[in-house]
Motif scaffolding. Structure first.
Motif, mmCIF file in Angstrom:
data_model
loop_
_atom_site.group_PDB
_atom_site.id
_atom_site.type_symbol
_atom_site.label_atom_id
_atom_site.label_comp_id
_atom_site.label_asym_id
_atom_site.label_seq_id
_atom_site.Cartn_x
_atom_site.Cartn_y
_atom_site.Cartn_z
ATOM 1 N N LEU A 30 36.957 25.100 -9.824
ATOM 2 C CA LEU A 30 37.292 24.720 -8.385
ATOM 3 C C LEU A 30 38.670 25.018 -8.178
ATOM 4 O O LEU A 30 39.571 24.935 -8.709
ATOM 5 C CB LEU A 30 37.085 23.161 -7.884
ATOM 6 C CG LEU A 30 35.706 22.675 -7.908
ATOM 7 C CD1 LEU A 30 35.634 21.071 -7.942
ATOM 8 C CD2 LEU A 30 35.038 22.994 -6.549
ATOM 9 N N ARG A 31 39.007 25.822 -6.893
ATOM 10 C CA ARG A 31 40.268 26.342 -6.356
ATOM 11 C C ARG A 31 40.851 27.432 -7.286
ATOM 12 O O ARG A 31 41.763 27.877 -7.151
ATOM 13 C CB ARG A 31 40.988 25.105 -6.204
ATOM 14 C CG ARG A 31 40.705 24.087 -5.301
ATOM 15 C CD ARG A 31 41.666 22.966 -4.989
ATOM 16 N NE ARG A 31 43.162 23.776 -4.399
ATOM 17 C CZ ARG A 31 43.992 23.141 -4.341
ATOM 18 N NH1 ARG A 31 44.417 21.971 -4.822
ATOM 19 N NH2 ARG A 31 45.115 23.696 -3.782
ATOM 20 N N THR A 38 36.483 30.159 -3.352
ATOM 21 C CA THR A 38 37.734 29.687 -3.064
ATOM 22 C C THR A 38 38.389 30.575 -1.893
ATOM 23 O O THR A 38 38.335 31.668 -1.765
ATOM 24 C CB THR A 38 38.533 29.844 -4.215
ATOM 25 O OG1 THR A 38 38.001 28.922 -5.358
ATOM 26 C CG2 THR A 38 40.207 29.542 -4.062
ATOM 27 N N ASN A 42 43.856 28.391 -0.359
ATOM 28 C CA ASN A 42 43.795 27.067 -1.027
ATOM 29 C C ASN A 42 43.723 27.194 -2.548
ATOM 30 O O ASN A 42 43.272 26.185 -3.091
ATOM 31 C CB ASN A 42 42.382 26.350 -0.406
ATOM 32 C CG ASN A 42 42.592 25.093 -0.743
ATOM 33 O OD1 ASN A 42 43.630 24.325 -0.784
ATOM 34 N ND2 ASN A 42 41.258 24.327 -1.093
ATOM 35 N N SER A 63 40.391 18.077 -7.268
ATOM 36 C CA SER A 63 39.924 19.001 -6.345
ATOM 37 C C SER A 63 38.437 18.517 -5.994
ATOM 38 O O SER A 63 37.843 19.410 -5.529
ATOM 39 C CB SER A 63 39.829 20.151 -7.232
ATOM 40 O OG SER A 63 41.079 20.818 -7.345
ATOM 41 N N HIS A 65 37.581 16.387 -3.986
ATOM 42 C CA HIS A 65 37.327 16.296 -2.450
ATOM 43 C C HIS A 65 36.486 17.525 -1.858
ATOM 44 O O HIS A 65 35.976 17.498 -0.769
ATOM 45 C CB HIS A 65 38.556 16.166 -1.715
ATOM 46 C CG HIS A 65 39.504 17.486 -1.820
ATOM 47 N ND1 HIS A 65 40.214 17.540 -2.989
ATOM 48 C CD2 HIS A 65 39.870 18.209 -0.867
ATOM 49 C CE1 HIS A 65 40.906 18.683 -2.818
ATOM 50 N NE2 HIS A 65 40.518 19.046 -1.382
ATOM 51 N N LEU A 66 36.476 18.556 -2.704
ATOM 52 C CA LEU A 66 35.770 19.995 -2.047
ATOM 53 C C LEU A 66 34.451 19.703 -2.424
ATOM 54 O O LEU A 66 33.618 20.669 -1.707
ATOM 55 C CB LEU A 66 36.405 21.165 -2.920
ATOM 56 C CG LEU A 66 37.811 21.395 -2.502
ATOM 57 C CD1 LEU A 66 38.223 22.469 -3.636
ATOM 58 C CD2 LEU A 66 37.976 21.903 -1.110
ATOM 59 N N THR A 69 31.505 20.774 0.325
ATOM 60 C CA THR A 69 32.128 22.016 1.291
ATOM 61 C C THR A 69 31.711 23.280 0.680
ATOM 62 O O THR A 69 31.202 23.551 -0.302
ATOM 63 C CB THR A 69 33.743 21.940 1.432
ATOM 64 O OG1 THR A 69 34.040 22.337 -0.051
ATOM 65 C CG2 THR A 69 34.162 20.314 1.609
ATOM 66 N N GLU A 71 33.879 25.495 -0.230
ATOM 67 C CA GLU A 71 34.650 25.791 -1.476
ATOM 68 C C GLU A 71 33.954 24.963 -2.725
ATOM 69 O O GLU A 71 34.389 25.436 -3.774
ATOM 70 C CB GLU A 71 35.981 25.484 -1.172
ATOM 71 C CG GLU A 71 36.691 26.438 -0.274
ATOM 72 C CD GLU A 71 38.254 26.163 -0.375
ATOM 73 O OE1 GLU A 71 38.916 26.742 -1.383
ATOM 74 O OE2 GLU A 71 38.860 25.595 0.455
ATOM 75 N N GLY A 72 32.956 23.949 -2.456
ATOM 76 C CA GLY A 72 32.632 23.416 -3.564
ATOM 77 C C GLY A 72 31.324 23.676 -4.055
ATOM 78 O O GLY A 72 30.478 23.110 -4.435
#
Length: 332
Positions: A30-31, A38, A42, A63, A65-66, A69, A71-72
């Motif tokens: 993630l990220r 990604t 971010n 991370s 919280h993604l 979404t 990005e997740g």
């Protein structure tokens, strides 16, 4: 002259910022800048750094919280009962250490270990190293499971590293196959060096007191952590404890006792389980072409071909850079 001094100062700071850096490059975290989902604005430049000593960014560098979404979104699709690999990249492995691979099916509230690696994780040589694991046949199906890599380094500051990736896990025809331990009874990931009263020992590979049924033992002289460390697992039939107890034949007691007999395990894969530059079975082999270049990408990894070796080498390099800077100041 001033410009040269600033460049040297930047070099010293850059060296210090990457000297302890390793990262899970596959599946992409993630990220991570090379995660296709990604948002470039971010991307997290701290993914190669350890978790905060206070534990404030546990789990997953904060991370999760993604999840849910764009990005997740999942970066790999895995089947329960099948075998895969994850890849660790970087140039400062701190003489390796011990790692665990785990899954969370509840959004990161709990992480269940599916494989433990005692010693040689990541490879002490640096670069890319690939580690095999198997998704248990009775693992739950999920469109957004969290796969985590956790690492306790051998040399250097007492730290805990963690990278997390979102993957899709599907059921398979082998779901009803017999497992050495039901998924729900496998151990939780080991936590240390994040303000929880548990500390790993310097210049030694960590011995997981609750490694689970799938474990590679590459160091017969690994040592347990000290302090108040959670050791309870169903895999050894123990009830858990802390440093004050004894452990005789199970993980009932704490770290001050004898090594549990349940950990007298012969290596299942050992060093042979690692391969340079390998990637996941269902994904890229070590990431994008950028990872094969000699360009350093700040905050992510040293390029292949760089091997910083031991902490002594890193310290000597920093000392040399400082000495050069001092000489320039005196000559100015």
């Amino acid at each position: 002259m001033t410009k040269m001094l600033l460049q040297l100062a930047s070099l010293i700071l850059l060296w210090g910022s990457v000297a302890a850096h390793m990262l899970m490059s596959y599946p992409p975290s993630l990220r991570y800048v090379h995660n296709p989902h990604t948002d470039p604005g971010n991307a997290d430049s701290s993914l190669t750094s350890p978790l905060s000593p206070s534990g404030s960014d546990f789990p997953c560098h904060g991370s999760l919280h993604l999840l849910g979404t764009a990005e997740g979104a999942p970066v790999a699709s895995w089947a329960a009962g099948a075998s895969y690999n994850f890849t660790i990249s970087g140039g400062a492995p701190h003489n390796g250490g011990s790692c665990q691979a785990s899954f969370s099916f509840d959004g990161g509230k709990t992480f269940t270990v599916v494989h433990s690696y005692v010693g040689n994780c990541p490879s002490p040589a640096g670069g890319d190293s690939s580690f095999p694991f198997r998704v248990p046949a009775d693992a739950p199906a999920s469109d957004a499971a969290v796969f985590a890599w956790t690492w306790f380094n051998n040399l250097g500051n007492r730290e805990m590293y963690m990278n997390c990736a979102v993957v899709k896990v599907s059921s398979s025809s082998s779901r009803g196959a017999s497992e050495p331990l039901p998924f729900a009874s496998r151990p939780k990931i080991f936590e240390a060096n994040i303000g929880n009263g548990c500390t790993t020992q310097d210049s030694a590979n960590l011995l997981f007191l609750s490694p689970g049924p799938d474990v590679d033992v590459n160091d017969q002289h690994a040592v347990p952590a000290t302090g108040t460390c959670e050791t309870a697992t169903a895999s050894s039939g123990g009830a858990g404890g802390d440093n004050s107890g004894e452990s005789s034949g199970s993980s009932t007691g704490g770290n001050s006792g004898a090594t549990p007999t349940a950990l007298a395990v012969e290596p299942t894969n050992g060093v042979a389980g690692m391969s340079a530059g390998g990637g996941g079975d269902s994904g890229p082999t070590g990431g994008t072409d950028d990872e094969n270049s000699t360009e350093y990408i700040p905050g992510n990894f040293f390029p292949q071909g760089y091997s910083l070796g031991s902490r002594a080498v890193e310290t000597a390099a920093v000392a040399l850079a400082v000495a050069v800077l001092v000489d320039f100041v005196l000559l100015a």
